[in-house]
Design a protein around this motif. Structure first.
Motif, PDB file in Angstrom:
ATOM      1  N   UNK A 173       0.823  -1.207   0.000  1.00 41.54           N
ATOM      2  CA  UNK A 173       0.000   0.000   0.000  1.00 41.54           C
ATOM      3  C   UNK A 173       0.858   1.258   0.000  1.00 41.54           C
ATOM      4  N   UNK A 174       2.055   1.156   0.575  1.00 40.57           N
ATOM      5  CA  UNK A 174       2.955   2.310   0.606  1.00 40.57           C
ATOM      6  C   UNK A 174       3.421   2.688  -0.799  1.00 40.57           C
ATOM      7  N   UNK A 175       3.281   1.749  -1.753  1.00 38.88           N
ATOM      8  CA  UNK A 175       3.714   2.009  -3.126  1.00 38.88           C
ATOM      9  C   UNK A 175       2.636   2.730  -3.945  1.00 38.88           C
ATOM     10  N   UNK A 176       1.418   2.800  -3.401  1.00 44.72           N
ATOM     11  CA  UNK A 176       0.342   3.479  -4.131  1.00 44.72           C
ATOM     12  C   UNK A 176      -0.875   2.601  -4.331  1.00 44.72           C
ATOM     13  N   UNK A 177      -1.957   3.230  -4.799  1.00 47.50           N
ATOM     14  CA  UNK A 177      -3.234   2.534  -4.961  1.00 47.50           C
ATOM     15  C   UNK A 177      -3.170   1.365  -5.932  1.00 47.50           C
ATOM     16  N   UNK A 178      -2.292   1.456  -6.905  1.00 49.34           N
ATOM     17  CA  UNK A 178      -2.198   0.379  -7.903  1.00 49.34           C
ATOM     18  C   UNK A 178      -1.662  -0.919  -7.299  1.00 49.34           C
TER      19      UNK A 178
END
Length: 203
Positions: A173-178
Motif C-alpha cells: 500500500x505504501x507504493x500506491x493505490x495500484x
C-alpha cells in the motif's frame, strides 16, 4: 518472548562446506548473523532446538533471541535452507534488529469467520497467504487477522480493507493505490456470476 524462541548459539571458526557437513553430522545447524552495520558472525545451533522452534508459525515472523557467549542478541529469521527430503534444517540466516529501527517482514494471514461468509451461498477464495509489512520490532505481529464475516457474494477484500495492528503498515500500500492487492473473494455459487473472482485473479 517464550523460551522456545530463545536459542543458544556458539561462534564457529571452522568454515566451508566440509565444516558445515561435519556440523550437520553432529546434529548442529550452521548459521550466520548479520545486519545493523556489524560484521557477520558465523554460528552453530543445536538442531533439535531449531527443529522444535521452527514448528511454530511465529518462528518465521517474531523477534528471536540468540544467546551468544552469554550475550543476548535480538534478531529475525531471514532465510532457512532445508534438506530436500529429510526433516533437516541445513542453514539459517539471522538478521539483527534494533528496537528503534523499523524492519520489513512477511506476516501470515489468518482468515476468520469463514463459515459465516460461506453460509451466504458462496465459496471463499484466498489470494494471498502473507502480507509484507514494515514496523518496529516490538510491534511485529505474529499474524494479521482478516475477518470475512461481512463479505458479500461476489465481493473481494483488498489490502486497503485490512485492519492492520497499530504501528504496522503494508509495504504494498505504501507504493500506491495500484498495489492494493486482492486478499480474499467470496465467489458466487457455480453457475452464477464470477466476475469478482476473475477480476481478483487478474490483479
Amino acid at each position: 518472548m517464550t523460551d522456545l524462541f530463545t536459542l543458544e548459539a556458539e561462534v564457529r571458526t571452522d568454515l566451508g562446506k566440509g565444516a558445515s557437513r561435519r556440523l550437520r553430522h553432529a546434529n548442529k545447524v550452521p548459521a550466520i548473523l548479520y545486519g545493523e552495520e556489524k560484521e557477520p558472525v558465523s554460528l552453530t545451533l543445536a538442531h533439535n532446538k531449531v527443529v522444535r522452534a521452527q514448528q511454530e508459525e511465529a518462528f518465521y515472523t517474531q523477534v528471536l533471541t540468540l544467546v551468544i557467549g552469554g550475550e543476548k542478541v535480538e534478531c529475525v529469521v531471514k532465510d532457512m535452507q532445508r534438506h530436500p527430503f529429510k526433516p533437516q534444517v541445513m542453514h539459517l540466516d539471522f538478521l539483527r534488529v534494533d528496537a528503534s529501527h523499523p524492519i520489513h517482514s512477511n506476516v501470515p494471514v489468518h482468515f476468520v469467520n469463514e463459515e459465516a461468509a460461506t453460509k451466504k451461498g458462496g465459496t471463499i477464495a484466498h489470494h494471498i497467504a502473507e502480507i509484507a509489512v514494515t514496523c518496529l520490532p516490538g510491534n511485529l505481529p505474529e499474524f494479521i487477522e482478516v475477518d470475512v464475516a461481512d463479505i458479500e457474494v461476489g465481493q473481494t477484500l483488498h489490502l486497503s480493507d485490512v485492519k492492520f495492528p497499530e504501528g504496522v503498515t503494508s509495504d504494498e500500500l505504501a507504493k500506491g493505490e495500484s498495489h492494493d492487492q486482492a486478499v480474499v473473494t467470496l465467489n458466487a455459487p457455480k453457475g452464477g456470476s464470477d466476475e469478482a473472482s476473475e477480476e481478483a485473479a487478474a490483479e
